[in-house]
Design a protein around this motif. Structure first.
Motif, short mmCIF file in Angstrom:
data_model
loop_
_atom_site.label_atom_id
_atom_site.label_comp_id
_atom_site.label_asym_id
_atom_site.label_seq_id
_atom_site.Cartn_x
_atom_site.Cartn_y
_atom_site.Cartn_z
N MET A 39 44.98 80.92 120.10
CA MET A 39 43.82 80.09 120.41
C MET A 39 43.73 78.93 119.43
SD MET A 39 40.99 83.12 120.99
CE MET A 39 41.53 83.98 119.50
N ASP B 25 41.79 75.95 117.34
CA ASP B 25 40.51 76.04 116.63
C ASP B 25 39.32 75.68 117.52
OD1 ASP B 25 41.81 76.87 114.38
OD2 ASP B 25 41.80 74.91 113.38
N ARG C 53 38.39 78.63 119.60
CA ARG C 53 37.77 79.68 118.79
C ARG C 53 36.30 79.34 118.54
NH1 ARG C 53 41.49 80.70 113.68
NH2 ARG C 53 39.99 82.42 113.42
N THR D 34 36.54 85.41 116.57
CA THR D 34 37.99 85.29 116.52
C THR D 34 38.44 85.43 115.06
OG1 THR D 34 37.79 82.88 116.41
CG2 THR D 34 38.12 83.85 118.58
N ALA E 134 43.72 83.41 114.99
CA ALA E 134 44.06 82.66 116.21
C ALA E 134 44.64 83.53 117.30
CB ALA E 134 45.03 81.53 115.87
N LEU F 16 40.84 88.24 119.52
CA LEU F 16 39.51 88.00 120.07
C LEU F 16 38.73 89.31 119.96
CD1 LEU F 16 38.06 85.65 121.86
CD2 LEU F 16 38.50 87.21 123.75
N SER G 295 46.56 81.59 126.01
CA SER G 295 45.34 80.82 125.78
C SER G 295 45.56 79.41 126.30
CB SER G 295 45.02 80.79 124.28
OG SER G 295 43.92 79.93 124.01
#
Length: 691
Positions: free
Chosen positions: A35, A37, A40, A74, A77, A80, A136
């Motif tokens: 993911m 930033d 997130r 998160t 990265a 989740l 993602s």
């Protein structure tokens, strides 16, 4: 190792629609294994989150998790964390487990932002579940309705209804819905990076999902990001889960279905904007009554849905498709000025019936009443539809250039009535071609090109043709050029469109900072065109004055452009004389769908006598029509189809029999035939024409 983020089903759909090569690079770049930033941060601000997962029986379900903002975090990265949020009575309650695949979708209606994250549940405890991210990626804001949510003060009372079919109340909710969510899956071992569960958003105008009966639904698929996550999953694994939300009552309607993809047919053709249809066969229904602690405001529709249809309109369009050879009354609902001499007229049915579907590039015919004061007899004129279909109305754009067009400019105000026939015609963009396209027009010949561009380039930045489109247009000056601002907007939003305008009156200049737009002074001719294009395997589309089209056609053929790569606008194949073909070959047709002439070796041989000129010829199937045969022998035949005078090529048939190769709009006298659209009938004796 295969690094593609797409599995075999997604690749198969991409291949079918002609975007696989282009998506190979785009997919690898757009689908990450972590993911970014900004995603997130986005997930961490959400008070609700959509997920898709399988129950113990392998049935996908789509649902929504609800909690205070910040319930999604998160830690890094690739991780989740979801802290609760599942509502009582949810069909996935108690179904999630470690090792299960989960698809996630964050969506904010007020900003129309949405981002996707898919992965595998790595751990579960009282504090929630931890998901190891495998995919993602962001999604564009298409089809998302802007709604403002408001929390309710009282806690909902759980009431869950489970049934095997849709109740009347369920059907009513679906019939008025403008949004739903769909979960699908592909857990095949060979799916690679594409393995997992997906949950996706769908939006349209109210009524875009059809309730066929208590166990069947049908929904259109509109242009999207070409990833085809949902369709790719359904291709091999047709089970899916649908979620409909009652934004007024807070009900959540979960529907377990088995899906089939519909690629063609009259329903698909009639539904404006639909690329495919999905038919859902209901397996189970779970209605969670008043479950959501939110209510929503009335929506502000997404701009993209304006050009899409509803099933009510699609049904009426199918009825209207049987009436394209009948004159029908239409009302002028809007008039817009496009340039100093061009006006657009928007026409809607006045008989309570629908608008027959058309393909960009086709035309309609108008029957104008006589006007004694203006010295005009009743006339029929054909005009290209200048916009892509929207399922509700037609648009023609007419240049003031003569008595008839002047009458239209002076008399067709909003509220005026006029009779209309059609649509018809063969000058359409070749669907599914993987070649770059070159659109060449001059004057009012811009109209079918605008319709084609509007049909190909959609929703601000999406394109149905992922190869280069080069559009060249010739105008006298800036004041005479219609759709200038619209073309600039399209060029700015679509990187595969390159626009070049030539002004024969001497105007010059650029369109600001739009890099794929150019303007220059001079005329469009082959020598100039050679300086703009590296001649390769293009498809060429021509529209404009007859002399312009003939010049461009001859020039392109002189550069060894294959005849079948050149299409031209004509309300009959009369505007351009094609090269004579060697004996035994097929002369390609003017448009993509016009029936091709019979090969000479297979065709019957019919003597044709041109009575007035004293000429004779032998029909052997090597020309597309009797008009083309006459022109090949130097027989002068009036043919003004391009200028809208459908019926100008009508002549008397003195002996023999003919058959028509296409629909024509002209009213002709008994004993006459239209040369542009006729060939000798099977078994006909010698023909004699009063020409």
């Amino acid at each position: 190792m295969d690094t593609s983020p797409f599995h075999a089903g997604e690749l198969a759909i991409q291949q079918r629609v002609g975007v696989r090569e282009q998506m190979a690079g785009a997919g690898a770049a757009g689908v990450r294994d972590h993911m970014p930033d900004q995603h997130r941060q986005f997930f961490g601000e959400l008070p609700l989150f959509f997920i898709g997962a399988l129950d113990e029986a392998g049935q996908p379900w789509a649902t929504m998790l609800v909690n205070d903002a910040g319930f999604i975090t998160t830690p890094d990265a690739r991780t989740l964390h979801i802290a609760g949020g599942m509502l009582a009575g949810d069909p996935l309650q108690g179904q999630l487990r470690v090792g299960a695949h989960l698809g996630g979708l964050g969506l904010v209606p007020t900003t129309r932002r949405r981002n996707r994250v898919n992965g595998v549940i790595a751990a579960m405890d009282a504090g929630g579940m931890r998901v190891a991210v495998s995919q993602s990626f962001g999604n564009c804001p298409q089809y998302i309705q802007d709604r403002v949510q408001t929390p309710v003060a009282t806690a909902p009372v759980v009431q869950v209804r489970r049934t095997a079919a849709l109740s009347a109340e369920d059907q009513a909710l679906i019939a008025r819905a403008d949004t739903f969510f769909i979960a699908s899956a592909n857990l095949d071992a060979q799916a690679g990076r594409g393995q997992g569960v997906d949950v996706s958003h769908r939006g349209g105008r109210p009524g875009f999902v059809r309730v066929d009966d208590e166990r069947t639904l049908t929904s259109p698929e509109f242009v999207g990001n070409f990833f085809f996550n949902t369709l790719g999953n359904l291709l091999g694994h047709p089970r899916a889960g649908l979620l409909f939300i009652d934004f007024d009552s807070g009900d959540m309607l979960h529907v377990a279905v088995e899906a089939e993809i519909i690629w063609d047919g009259p329903q698909l053709k009639a539904f404006a904007g639909a690329e495919q249809l999905l038919r859902f066969h209901v397996r189970e229904v779970v209605r969670n009554v008043g479950a959501l602690p939110f209510r929503w405001s009335e929506p502000k529709p997404a701009s993209q849905v304006a050009r899409t249809g509803s099933w009510e309109e699609a049904d009426r369009a199918q009825q209207a498709a049987a009436l394209t050879r009948a004159w029908r009354p239409y009302t002028v609902t809007e008039v817009a000025r496009e340039s100093a001499s061009v006006q657009s007229f928007y026409l809607e049915p006045a008989d309570g019936l629908g608008v027959a579907a058309h393909v960009p590039g086709q035309f309609i015919s108008l029957r104008l009443p006589g006007d004694a004061d203006a010295g005009l007899a009743a006339r029929i004129r054909s005009y290209t539809l200048s916009d892509a279909p929207d399922g509700r109305r037609y648009r023609i754009s007419v240049k003031r250039d003569g008595a008839v067009s002047g009458w239209l400019h002076d008399h067709l105000a909003p509220g005026a009535r006029i009779e209309l026939l059609g649509p018809g015609g063969d000058f359409v963009f070749e669907h599914g071609t993987r070649r770059p396209a070159v659109l060449l027009s001059a004057g009012i010949g811009i109209t079918p090109m605008i319709a084609m561009l509007n049909g190909l380039l959609v929703n601000g930045s999406r394109t149905r043709h992922r190869h280069a489109i080069h559009f060249f247009h010739g105008a006298r000056n800036r004041d005479e050029q219609p759709f200038a601002e619209h073309l600039q907007t399209m060029a700015a939003g679509h990187r595969n469109l390159n626009v070049h305008i030539r002004y024969s009156g001497g105007d010059d200049g650029e369109a600001g900072d739009i890099v794929n737009w150019q303007a220059s002074s001079g005329r469009i001719d082959i020598d100039w065109l050679k300086t703009q294009l590296p001649f390769d395997d293009y498809d060429f589309y021509l529209c404009g004055p007859a002399a312009f089209m003939q010049q461009m056609y001859d020039g392109l053929r002189g550069l060894n452009v294959a005849d079948e790569r050149i299409r031209f606008e004509a309300f009959g194949p009369a505007s351009v004389r094609r090269d004579a073909a060697p004996a035994g070959s097929v002369i390609p047709h003017a448009g993509a769908t016009q029936p091709a002439p019979v090969r000479a070796r297979d065709a019957q041989r019919v003597p044709v006598q041109f009575a007035r000129s004293g000429m004779s010829a032998l029909w052997d199937g090597s020309t597309a029509s009797l008009l083309a045969l006459a022109e090949s022998k130097g027989v002068v035949a009036e043919a003004s189809c391009r200028s809208g005078q459908c019926g100008a090529c009508a002549v008397g048939l003195l002996s023999g029999e003919v058959e028509y190769t296409r629909q024509c709009s002209a009213d002709i006298a008994p004993g006459q035939v239209l040369l542009c659209s006729t060939v000798p009938a099977a078994g006909s004796a010698a023909l004699t024409l009063a020409l």
